[in-house]
Scaffold this motif. Structure first.
Motif, PDB file in Angstrom:
ATOM      1  N   ARG A 336      53.729  67.116  66.950  1.00 42.53           N
ATOM      2  CA  ARG A 336      52.796  66.247  66.219  1.00 42.53           C
ATOM      3  C   ARG A 336      53.073  64.775  66.491  1.00 42.53           C
ATOM      4  N   GLN A 337      54.065  64.508  67.324  1.00 42.70           N
ATOM      5  CA  GLN A 337      54.390  63.125  67.646  1.00 42.70           C
ATOM      6  C   GLN A 337      53.282  62.501  68.490  1.00 42.70           C
ATOM      7  N   VAL A 338      52.928  61.298  68.150  1.00 42.51           N
ATOM      8  CA  VAL A 338      52.045  60.509  68.997  1.00 42.51           C
ATOM      9  C   VAL A 338      52.860  59.340  69.536  1.00 42.51           C
ATOM     10  N   GLN A 339      52.583  58.951  70.752  1.00 40.51           N
ATOM     11  CA  GLN A 339      53.362  57.896  71.384  1.00 40.51           C
ATOM     12  C   GLN A 339      52.505  57.148  72.391  1.00 40.51           C
ATOM     13  N   ARG A 340      52.628  55.866  72.398  1.00 35.25           N
ATOM     14  CA  ARG A 340      51.913  55.031  73.366  1.00 35.25           C
ATOM     15  C   ARG A 340      52.731  55.021  74.658  1.00 35.25           C
ATOM     16  N   SER A 341      52.511  56.026  75.493  1.00 34.65           N
ATOM     17  CA  SER A 341      53.350  56.230  76.674  1.00 34.65           C
ATOM     18  C   SER A 341      52.592  55.885  77.954  1.00 34.65           C
ATOM     19  N   PHE A 342      53.344  55.764  79.049  1.00 36.73           N
ATOM     20  CA  PHE A 342      52.767  55.344  80.321  1.00 36.73           C
ATOM     21  C   PHE A 342      52.178  56.503  81.121  1.00 36.73           C
ATOM     22  N   ILE A 343      52.716  57.710  80.970  1.00 36.71           N
ATOM     23  CA  ILE A 343      52.405  58.809  81.875  1.00 36.71           C
ATOM     24  C   ILE A 343      51.356  59.747  81.286  1.00 36.71           C
ATOM     25  N   ARG A 344      50.267  59.905  81.996  1.00 37.45           N
ATOM     26  CA  ARG A 344      49.157  60.747  81.534  1.00 37.45           C
ATOM     27  C   ARG A 344      49.595  62.183  81.261  1.00 37.45           C
ATOM     28  N   VAL A 345      50.308  62.799  82.209  1.00 39.49           N
ATOM     29  CA  VAL A 345      50.620  64.224  82.078  1.00 39.49           C
ATOM     30  C   VAL A 345      51.596  64.498  80.941  1.00 39.49           C
ATOM     31  N   ASP A 346      52.279  63.475  80.456  1.00 38.96           N
ATOM     32  CA  ASP A 346      53.193  63.644  79.323  1.00 38.96           C
ATOM     33  C   ASP A 346      52.582  63.184  78.008  1.00 38.96           C
ATOM     34  N   ALA A 347      51.351  62.713  78.039  1.00 35.11           N
ATOM     35  CA  ALA A 347      50.740  62.129  76.846  1.00 35.11           C
ATOM     36  C   ALA A 347      50.371  63.200  75.823  1.00 35.11           C
ATOM     37  N   ASP A 348      50.347  62.798  74.564  1.00 35.72           N
ATOM     38  CA  ASP A 348      49.904  63.685  73.486  1.00 35.72           C
ATOM     39  C   ASP A 348      48.382  63.767  73.476  1.00 35.72           C
ATOM     40  N   GLU A 349      47.870  64.674  72.645  1.00 37.46           N
ATOM     41  CA  GLU A 349      46.420  64.886  72.580  1.00 37.46           C
ATOM     42  C   GLU A 349      45.646  63.645  72.158  1.00 37.46           C
ATOM     43  N   ILE A 357      40.121  57.601  80.158  1.00 38.01           N
ATOM     44  CA  ILE A 357      39.116  56.539  80.079  1.00 38.01           C
ATOM     45  C   ILE A 357      39.497  55.372  80.981  1.00 38.01           C
ATOM     46  N   LEU A 358      40.771  55.007  80.992  1.00 34.58           N
ATOM     47  CA  LEU A 358      41.240  53.937  81.871  1.00 34.58           C
ATOM     48  C   LEU A 358      40.944  54.256  83.327  1.00 34.58           C
ATOM     49  N   ARG A 359      41.292  55.449  83.769  1.00 39.51           N
ATOM     50  CA  ARG A 359      41.091  55.839  85.170  1.00 39.51           C
ATOM     51  C   ARG A 359      39.618  55.892  85.522  1.00 39.51           C
ATOM     52  N   TRP A 360      38.814  56.430  84.605  1.00 42.76           N
ATOM     53  CA  TRP A 360      37.369  56.484  84.858  1.00 42.76           C
ATOM     54  C   TRP A 360      36.806  55.082  85.041  1.00 42.76           C
ATOM     55  N   ARG A 361      37.160  54.176  84.163  1.00 44.71           N
ATOM     56  CA  ARG A 361      36.626  52.819  84.265  1.00 44.71           C
ATOM     57  C   ARG A 361      37.048  52.150  85.576  1.00 44.71           C
ATOM     58  N   LEU A 362      38.312  52.330  85.966  1.00 47.29           N
ATOM     59  CA  LEU A 362      38.808  51.684  87.177  1.00 47.29           C
ATOM     60  C   LEU A 362      38.212  52.290  88.434  1.00 47.29           C
ATOM     61  N   GLU A 363      38.162  53.627  88.503  1.00 47.92           N
ATOM     62  CA  GLU A 363      37.652  54.225  89.730  1.00 47.92           C
ATOM     63  C   GLU A 363      36.152  53.989  89.883  1.00 47.92           C
ATOM     64  N   GLN A 364      35.424  53.933  88.787  1.00 48.36           N
ATOM     65  CA  GLN A 364      34.005  53.611  88.887  1.00 48.36           C
ATOM     66  C   GLN A 364      33.825  52.185  89.397  1.00 48.36           C
ATOM     67  N   ALA A 365      34.642  51.252  88.889  1.00 42.29           N
ATOM     68  CA  ALA A 365      34.551  49.857  89.353  1.00 42.29           C
ATOM     69  C   ALA A 365      34.902  49.746  90.828  1.00 42.29           C
ATOM     70  N   LEU A 366      35.885  50.517  91.288  1.00 51.54           N
ATOM     71  CA  LEU A 366      36.284  50.471  92.695  1.00 51.54           C
ATOM     72  C   LEU A 366      35.204  51.075  93.592  1.00 51.54           C
ATOM     73  N   ILE A 367      34.668  52.203  93.198  1.00 53.77           N
ATOM     74  CA  ILE A 367      33.634  52.863  94.007  1.00 53.77           C
ATOM     75  C   ILE A 367      32.389  51.996  94.089  1.00 53.77           C
ATOM     76  N   ASP A 402      49.459  59.285  89.630  1.00 53.51           N
ATOM     77  CA  ASP A 402      48.669  60.493  89.891  1.00 53.51           C
ATOM     78  C   ASP A 402      48.437  60.726  91.382  1.00 53.51           C
ATOM     79  N   ILE A 403      48.300  61.976  91.748  1.00 53.75           N
ATOM     80  CA  ILE A 403      48.036  62.349  93.131  1.00 53.75           C
ATOM     81  C   ILE A 403      46.551  62.256  93.477  1.00 53.75           C
TER      82      ILE A 403
END
Length: 492
Positions: A336-349, A357-367, A402-403
Motif C-alpha cells: 500500500r506504499q506510495v512513493q514518488r520514484s524515478f523508475i516506471r517498472v518499480d512504481a506503485d499503482e 503520461i510523461l512518456r506519452w507527452r514527450l514521445e508525441q512531441a518528438l514525433i 526503458d528499452i
C-alpha cells in the motif's frame, strides 16, 4: 467459400511462421546473445522483418482480397479475419520495404548501444543512434498517417492499440494528471499515520528467486520457458510462449512482480483461439488489452489482501525467514506504499500512470516535431518535477530507463495505463460473477479466474474491437472511474 479466401489463409499462415522465427530470434538477442554478435544479429533481424513485411506486398493479395470480399459464404470469424487481413495489407503497402528494414536495423543497433549508455548513465552516447531510430519512426508515422487518415502519433499508436486515438485517451490521461496531486497527497497522509513496513533484509539468493518466480507462474497456469533479462518481457512463438523476469539479490520483489506480470501476458498468448493461431484474427486484440491481462495478476490479484494472506507464509518458507516482516500485515503495508520514484517498472499503482503520461507527452512531441531529441533529458526532468515533484539524478534513472524507444516502440506507452484501467474493470466484473473468487485467491487457486478471462477475453482474439470486447465482458465501455474507485478503496 472461394479459392481466394483459402489462398489468403495459406499466405498468412506462411507469414505467421516467419513471425514466429523472428520472435525466437529476438528472444535469443535479449537473453543469451553476446554483444559482439550484435551487428550480425541486427542484419538477421532486419532481413526477417523485411521478409515478414514483403509477404504483405505480394501482388496477388489485392485480387484475392477483392474476390474474398464478394464471398457471401464466409462466417463471422472469417469475415473478421478478412477485415484484419485488409488492415494489415493496407498498412504494409503504405510502408516502403527499405524503410521497414532500415527501421529494424536501426532499432537492433540502438538497443545494444542503449545497454552501454544506460550503464554509463550518459544520454550523449545514445543520442546519435536514437536520432536514427526517431527519424525512421517519423517516416513510418508519415506513411501510415496518410493511409489511416489520422495524426502522426495516432498512426504509430495504431500499431499497438488498433483504433485507439489520442482524442479518446488523452482527456482520460489529462484528467488523471489533474486527479493525482490531491489523491497522492491523501494517500501519503494515510501512509504517514501508520507504522512503516518492516524491511525485508537480503541477500536473497538468485537461484531461490528463480525457483520462486517459476513456481508462482506455474501455479497460475504458465507452462513455458522462464529466463532472466535486463527488462522483463513475454515473447516466443505460437506454441512456445516464454517469459523473462529480472533479479536483484537485495530485492526479491522485482522478480515477484515481473513473474506475476509476465505470466498474465503469457496466459493470453497461450489461450488465443486455437483454430486461428496462424491468422490475423487469432492475434491478441491490442497491447492495452494485453496489459490488462498482466495487470490482473500483477496488481488486482497480486496485491489483493486474500492473496497476501497466502503469500506471506509462502515467501517465509521460500527464503527460510521468520519474524514480523514476513507477516501478511507487513506485506499489505508494503504494497500500500506510495512513493514518488524515478523508475516506471518499480512504481506503485497510484504513480505509475504519471510515468506513462510523461512518456506519452514527450514521445508525441518528438514525433510531431515539437521538440528536439537533444532536449529530451531536460524535458524529461521537468516533466517529472511537474507530475511527481522529483528530479532524476542521472539519465539512467531518467529518459534512458526503458528499452522501448531504442528498440523502435514509439506509441506503445499509453497502452500501459489503458490496460490498468481495463484490468480494474474486468476484475470488478469477475468478482461479481465468481462468488468464491476471494476465497480462491486466498488459496492461490486461479483456475476459475483464468477460465473466466479465457471466456471473456482470450478466446476472442481480434474478432471483436476493444470497445466491443469490454462491453461484452463487463457490460460497458472502458470506464476510468472504476480504476479511480479501485485506487481509492485500496490506498485511502
Amino acid at each position: 467459400m472461394t479459392d481466394a479466401y483459402h489462398a489468403l489463409e495459406a499466405h498468412f499462415a506462411r507469414r505467421s511462421a516467419l513471425q514466429g522465427a523472428l520472435g525466437i530470434l529476438n528472444w535469443d538477442s535479449r537473453t543469451m546473445m553476446l554483444p559482439a554478435a550484435s551487428p550480425a544479429r541486427a542484419d538477421q533481424i532486419a532481413a526477417l522483418e523485411g521478409a515478414v513485411h514483403s509477404a504483405l506486398l505480394d501482388p496477388h493479395l489485392p485480387d484475392w482480397l477483392a474476390a474474398a470480399d464478394d464471398d457471401f459464404g464466409l462466417d463471422e470469424w472469417q469475415r473478421a479475419n478478412l477485415a484484419e487481413m485488409k488492415r494489415e495489407v493496407d498498412l504494409a503497402q503504405a510502408l516502403p520495404a527499405d524503410l521497414v528494414e532500415a527501421n529494424a536495423r536501426a532499432a537492433s543497433q540502438c538497443e545494444i548501444i542503449w545497454r552501454t549508455a544506460k550503464a554509463e548513465k550518459d544520454f550523449r552516447l545514445l543520442l546519435p543512434s536514437l536520432s536514427v531510430v526517431l527519424d525512421r519512426q517519423r517516416e513510418i508515422a508519415a506513411a501510415l498517417a496518410g493511409t489511416l487518415g489520422c495524426g502522426l502519433y495516432d498512426a504509430l499508436h495504431e500499431q499497438y492499440e488498433p483504433g485507439s486515438r489520442v482524442a479518446e485517451f488523452g482527456p482520460l490521461f489529462d484528467d488523471y494528471a489533474a486527479f493525482l496531486p490531491g489523491f497522492l497527497a491523501a494517500a501519503e497522509e494515510r501512509q504517514a499515520a501508520e507504522p512503516a513496513p518492516d524491511p525485508f533484509e537480503g541477500p536473497f539468493p538468485l537461484e531461490t528467486q528463480r525457483r520462486m518466480a517459476a513456481d508462482l507462474a506455474a501455479r497460475i497456469g504458465f507452462t513455458g520457458r522462464l529466463d532472466a533479462s535486463l527488462h522483463a518481457f513475454c515473447g516466443g512463438a505460437t506454441g512456445d510462449v516464454r517469459i523473462t523476469t529480472r533479479f536483484d539479490e537485495d530485492n526479491f520483489f522485482k522478480a515477484l512482480k515481473s513473474a506475476l506480470h509476465e505470466t498474465g501476458h503469457a496466459l493470453y498468448e497461450m489461450a488465443r483461439p486455437a483454430a486461428w493461431q496462424s491468422q490475423p484474427v487469432g492475434l491478441a486484440r491490442g497491447l492495452g488489452v494485453h496489459e490488462s491481462q498482466s495487470l490482473t495478476f500483477d496488481m488486482q490479484v497480486g496485491r489483493h489482501p486474500a492473496f497476501l494472506e497466502w503469500l506471506a507464509p509462502y515467501l517465509a518458507r521460500t527464503f527460510g525467514r521468520e519474524g514480523e516482516a514476513w507477516s501478511a500485515d507487513n506485506l499489505r503495508r508494503r504494497f500500500r506504499q506510495v512513493q514518488r520514484s524515478f523508475i516506471r517498472v518499480d512504481a506503485d499503482e497510484v504513480t505509475y500512470p504519471a510515468h506513462v503520461i510523461l512518456r506519452w507527452r514527450l514521445e508525441q512531441a518528438l514525433i510531431e516535431g515539437q521538440m528536439e531529441l537533444a532536449d529530451l533529458p531536460d524535458a524529461w526532468n521537468q516533466g517529472m518535477r511537474d507530475l511527481l515533484g522529483i528530479t532524476p539524478p542521472d539519465d539512467a534513472l531518467g529518459c534512458m530507463q526503458d528499452i522501448h524507444w531504442p528498440s523502435g516502440a514509439w506509441g506503445y506507452f499509453p497502452t500501459y495505463t489503458l490496460g490498468a484501467m481495463m484490468a480494474a474493470q474486468l476484475f470488478d466484473t469477475a468478482r461479481k460473477e465468481l462468488p468464491d473468487l476471494e476465497g480462491q485467491i486466498g488459496r492461490a487457486e486461479f483456475g476459475d479466474l483464468v477460465a473466466w478471462l479465457g471466456d471473456k477475453v482470450h478466446r476472442w482474439g481480434r474478432r471483436l474491437s476493444t470497445r466491443e470486447l469490454m462491453v461484452q465482458a463487463t457490460g460497458k465501455p472502458l470506464d476510468a472511474a472504476i480504476f479511480k474507485a479501485h485506487l481509492q478503496a485500496r490506498y485511502l
